[in-house]
Design an enzyme around this catalytic site. Structure first.
Site, mmCIF file in Angstrom:
data_model
loop_
_atom_site.group_PDB
_atom_site.id
_atom_site.type_symbol
_atom_site.label_atom_id
_atom_site.label_comp_id
_atom_site.label_asym_id
_atom_site.label_seq_id
_atom_site.Cartn_x
_atom_site.Cartn_y
_atom_site.Cartn_z
ATOM 1 N N ASP A 137 0.854 4.134 -5.025
ATOM 2 C CA ASP A 137 0.827 5.639 -5.917
ATOM 3 C C ASP A 137 1.659 5.814 -6.945
ATOM 4 O O ASP A 137 2.226 5.540 -6.868
ATOM 5 C CB ASP A 137 0.999 6.505 -4.437
ATOM 6 C CG ASP A 137 -0.241 6.813 -3.934
ATOM 7 O OD1 ASP A 137 -0.930 5.840 -3.494
ATOM 8 O OD2 ASP A 137 0.049 7.525 -2.028
ATOM 9 N N ASP A 149 0.497 8.041 1.131
ATOM 10 C CA ASP A 149 0.793 9.246 1.432
ATOM 11 C C ASP A 149 -0.193 9.910 2.059
ATOM 12 O O ASP A 149 0.335 10.977 3.326
ATOM 13 C CB ASP A 149 1.790 10.444 0.473
ATOM 14 C CG ASP A 149 0.382 10.170 -0.066
ATOM 15 O OD1 ASP A 149 -0.478 10.236 -0.777
ATOM 16 O OD2 ASP A 149 0.708 11.143 -1.247
ATOM 17 N N ASP A 206 -5.340 7.647 2.796
ATOM 18 C CA ASP A 206 -4.185 6.111 2.605
ATOM 19 C C ASP A 206 -4.049 5.218 3.600
ATOM 20 O O ASP A 206 -3.925 4.354 4.337
ATOM 21 C CB ASP A 206 -3.073 6.034 1.945
ATOM 22 C CG ASP A 206 -3.289 6.925 0.618
ATOM 23 O OD1 ASP A 206 -4.005 6.221 -0.770
ATOM 24 O OD2 ASP A 206 -2.553 7.365 0.607
#
Length: 929
Positions: free
Chosen positions: A343, A645, A649
């Site tokens: 990310d 997070d 995901d």
């Protein structure tokens, strides 16, 4: 529901548990509430006692056989040699069994305690509550009945309770009911259950039940969680151990047959074949004991112990490095990772966002401290300024709360915090703006729509107004008007749209995250409280700065040098993503940056051409991330690590070889699906996990090299001696001591070596690469030949060479042989610290455990030879014979240097990595292929 209504609904329940629905629990009442209603902790299974581990260790088959041998040996010994001389052999075996059992039990017991601590840490979730009128974060364990809990997407419901208020609340109850369909929680169905997860929306709940009295707690009573699964490496090593064990069994049976046949033939030649005595039975019993100890030495019980020790050691170290390992196998798998899909927000960047620029009413204004309010108010009129403040304070999932120190604190996501901080900087007041209108409906931000919308009823009789904010291009598409400097809406021309798009791209190229704010006055309220989707009026474009974390650029560089491709997958604008990726060193000149929609539309052939070069994917949906991970694993045979997070995901984290969830920004759903939780949300920590993963793999390789050498030498020496001379030079007690050196102490010394920088300058270990490399075989075979030659010369010509004579010459020679064998293993343990580099002494003093093991081994060997001769069949040695043993053992260091000068053809297997242009492995690095 009937019972709930009989109690007077949520207000009635609040009265009965003596709590205000606005101010929450009074902190002074907490101990009393815990006493009356219990604590929010689940009763765990009682930990197994140390004696249970001792009992399990005693069930080892080889130890049971040895116990039988010891009992028979004591019985036969007393009958033939009398008391107490006849007991010494048997008691020696019993003492060694006791030592082996004790060490195994202590190791397993300590490991179980460590897992218990890690499990407790894993379940320690932070929740947001209102107490004494202040919103604050507390541990799930401190939650009490009466607490007002705030829930948002991805949170785990921490206790049973009822809904106070909320918007679009959807709960995943599959963990309790097994039903995959989410349940909508409303005032008509207000019940929330512990252990379930918030799939959509936000809410406030009143806690009514905690701990073992919750539905989850009742379910837990009937369940008992299983232990840790074996890691792939443990499975592989158990296979190696089985093969070695079978070879050892074959040699043991062969040794027993050779010794027995020799004994019978000798008796026949002397005409004593019909004459059998108790002493003959004792001799045959000793032959059986020798065969059993050959099995004990051959079976490498130390392999699983070494893996467990190494992984547990790595887990403990990673814990202090801010990484909580939830699954043991992740430590080892991370060492083989070839790709990290990361990310951007919070992992590569600091996740402390601040509004840096704003474009509104045709002007771009840079935000610099408290002057921003004056600059903005001079640029736009009061009405436009008020609408901007309204859009900030009405359409937000965050909240401004007063802390205990009286200062304003903002609780919410980093983006929401940045926008609210900007609103406060402009002189806005959260509570005043919230009182101006009543919120009718909220559509919280989610990763599919990429926007948040709210419908409010204006208090001055101005009807209804909808606000929305989100990804710039999505909001811009839904706008057909723009606010002017007078605060009036005017049509949005194609030329203006192009100009705004240029502004958005300009912000993005400066690595700013862009959001658009828009509103719409809703005159037709016949559709109830539905929020309109289009025909909005654009208010402003906001550019939010999220600085890159310190150390990220170096960490990315280290990963690339280690042959690990770093790919950034983000929901941000492509220009923002590219700017940050370049700053971090992820996006190179020959790399590729694409958007999620383009990736979705690719054919398999296009994907095959694109993926090796892909470094950035922007504007991606959760399913794009999942698709990318699946393709890399299945089509390109990559070992993929994924960071995430959000709840969105979870599929990618679950699909990846190693899922890395963020500990601060991460939701409970993300953490539940991850293998490792990165407690500080930092990419540098991810690089540390990879380093330790590689260290685990290499350490176990070192241990296997050391142990196989001991196995081969012990087996061959006893077998050859038994065939030629009719007796085995190493007794049962001596072999059990060697077993202790090579299993437990060897595992402690070699499996806990810390990682060094050179580990991150090698390619990753391929998914199907052979565990025992050619270089390891070279070292094992070379050392075994040296040790066998030295020990065979001592065995068959030692008396002449050492000038031994007298009645104890044979006993002295056997003691020198045993002593030399042990010192060969001590020095070979030092050799095994590095499988290829000649200087094995470098860094030896960095590992205090290694030094301690070496000193302990030599000290114990001295005690056994000099003081415990009765049990170990040894005699005290003169200093010159000690020197001979040490020098012959040290000869293995010279042999190691010679062996490392012999070139070994590298395996033709290539590590399963993608394109790593410009990478060159270290010329003197270990053969990882």
């Amino acid at each position: 529901m009937k019972s709930f209504e009989d109690h007077g609904g949520v207000e009635g329940l609040a009265k009965k548990v003596s709590v205000s629905l606005t101010d929450g629990v009074v902190p002074t009442n907490i101990p009393l509430r815990q006493k009356i209603y219990g604590c929010n902790q689940f009763a765990e299974k009682p930990a197994r006692s140390f004696w249970m581990f001792v009992w399990e260790a005693l069930h080892d088959l080889t130890l049971i056989i040895l116990m039988v041998c010891a009992a028979v040996s004591i019985g036969v010994g007393i009958a033939t040699e009398g008391w107490p001389a006849g007991m010494f052999d048997g008691i020696g075996i019993v003492l060694c069994i006791f030592l082996v059992v004790l060490v195994t039990a202590i190791s397993d017991y300590k490991q179980s305690l460590q897992f218990k601590d890690l499990d407790k840490e894993k379940k320690n979730i932070v929740v947001q509550v209102t107490r004494d009128g202040c919103r604050q974060k507390i541990s799930i364990y401190d939650l009490v009945v009466g607490d007002i809990v705030h829930l948002s997407i991805g949170d785990q419901v921490p206790a049973d309770g009822v809904l106070i208020s909320g918007y679009s609340l959807s709960i995943d109850e599959s963990s309790l009911s097994g039903e995959s369909e989410p349940v909508t929680v409303t005032q008509q169905r207000p019940f929330l259950l512990a252990g379930t997860k918030v799939q959509d929306g936000s809410a406030k709940m009143l806690v009514t039940t905690v701990g073992m009295r919750t539905e989850w707690g009742r379910l837990m009573v009937t369940l008992s969680e299983g232990g840790e699964d074996e890691t792939p490496l443990q499975v592989k090593l158990n296979g190696v151990a089985t093969v070695i064990g079978k070879i050892g069994l074959g040699f043991a049976v062969l040794t027993l047959l050779v010794l027995t046949i020799r004994f019978v033939v000798t008796k026949a030649l002397h005409g004593e074949i019909a004459d059998w005595s108790v002493s003959d039975a004792l001799i045959l019993m000793n032959f059986f004991a020798t065969a059993v100890t050959i099995i004990v030495v051959a079976v490498p019980e130390g392999l699983p112990l070494a893996v467990t020790l190494s992984l547990a050691f790595a887990m403990k170290k990673l814990m202090s490095d801010k990484a909580l390992v939830r699954h043991l196998s992740a430590c080892e798998t991370m060492g083989s990772a070839t790709t990290i899909c990361t990310d951007k927000t919070g992992t590569l960047t600091t996740n402390h966002m601040a509004v840096n620029k704003i474009w509104t009413c045709g002007r771009t204004i840079k935000i610099e401290g408290n002057q921003s309010e004056e600059v903005l108010q001079s640029s736009i009129t009061g009405e436009a300024f008020n609408i901007l403040l309204q859009s900030i304070f009405q359409n937000t999932g965050a909240e401004v709360v007063k802390g205990k120190d009286g200062k304003n604190n903002i609780l919410g996501s980093p983006t929401e915090i940045a926008i609210l901080e900007f609103g406060l900087l402009l002189g806005g007041d959260f509570k005043i703006h919230r009182k101006e209108s009543e919120i009718l409906k909220v559509e919280p931000f989610n990763s599919v729509k990429k926007k948040m919308s709210v419908l409010v009823s204006l208090s001055n009789g101005g009807g209804h107004r909808a606000f929305c904010k989100g990804a710039s291009e999505i909001i811009l598409k839904s706008c057909n008007k723009i606010i002017n400097a007078d605060g009036n809406a005017e049509p949005l021309s194609g030329e203006q749209k192009k100009c705004i798009t240029d502004v958005i791209n300009g912000f993005a190229c400066e690595a700013l995250r862009t959001l658009c704010l828009a509103f719409k006055d809703v005159k037709d309220t016949s559709k109830g409280d539905s929020i309109p989707e289009d025909n909005y009026t654009l208010i402003a474009v906001v550019g939010i700065k999220d600085p890159v974390r310190p150390g990220v650029k170096e960490a990315v560089k280290t990963c690339l040098a280690a042959g690990i491709t770093v790919r950034m997958v983000t929901g941000d604008n492509i220009n923002t993503a590219k700017a940050i990726a370049r700053e971090c060193g992820i996006l190179t000149d020959d790399g590729l940056a694409i958007e999620g929609p383009d990736f979705r539309d690719m054919s398999p052939q296009q994907m095959e051409e694109t993926l090796p070069k892909l470094q950035v994917m922007a504007r991606s949906l959760p399913l794009d991330k999942h698709k990318l991970v699946t393709h890399l694993r299945k089509e390109f045979k990559e070992v993929v690590a994924v960071t995430g997070d959000g709840t969105n995901d979870a599929p990618a984290l679950h699909e990846a070889d190693i899922g890395l969830a963020m500990g601060i920004a991460g939701t409970e759903v993300a953490k539940e699906n991850a293998d490792v939780i990165i407690m500080d949300d930092n990419f540098t920590t991810i690089q540390n996990v990879a380093r330790w993963g590689r260290a685990v793999y290499i350490n176990i390789q070192k241990f296997v090299q050391f142990q196989l050498t001991v196995n081969i030498v012990a087996l061959m020496l006893n077998f050859i001696s038994a065939c030629i001379s009719g007796s085995a030079p190493l007794t049962a007690v001596q072999l059990l001591w060697v077993n202790m050196i090579m299993d437990t102490l060897g595992a402690l010394a070699l499996a806990t070596e810390p990682p060094h920088e050179g580990l991150m300058k090698r390619p990753p270990i391929g998914r199907d690469v052979a565990f025992i490399t050619r270089i390891m075989w070279r070292n094992i075979i070379g050392q075994s030949i040296y040790q066998l030659i030295v020990l065979a010369i001592l065995k068959f010509d030692g008396k002449r060479l050492l000038q031994l004579s007298g009645s104890d010459a044979t006993a002295t020679l056997n003691t020198v042989l045993f002593n030399t064998f042990v010192f060969c293993q001590v020095f070979n343990e030092i050799n095994s610290r590095d499988m290829e580099k000649i200087n094995v002494i470098r860094g030896i003093f960095d590992s205090w455990l290694f030094i301690m093991v070496m000193v302990s081994t030599v000290a114990f060997q001295s005690i056994i030879v000099e003081l415990l001769g009765t049990f170990a069949n040894t005699v005290p040695l003169s200093w010159d014979l000690w020197l001979v043993s040490i020098l012959l053992g040290a000869g293995s260091l010279i042999v190691a240097v010679i062996l490392k000068c012999i070139p070994v053809e590298k395996s033709k297997e290539v590590p399963t990595t993608t394109n790593h242009d410009g990478y060159e492995p270290l010329p003197n690095g270990p053969d990882m292929a």
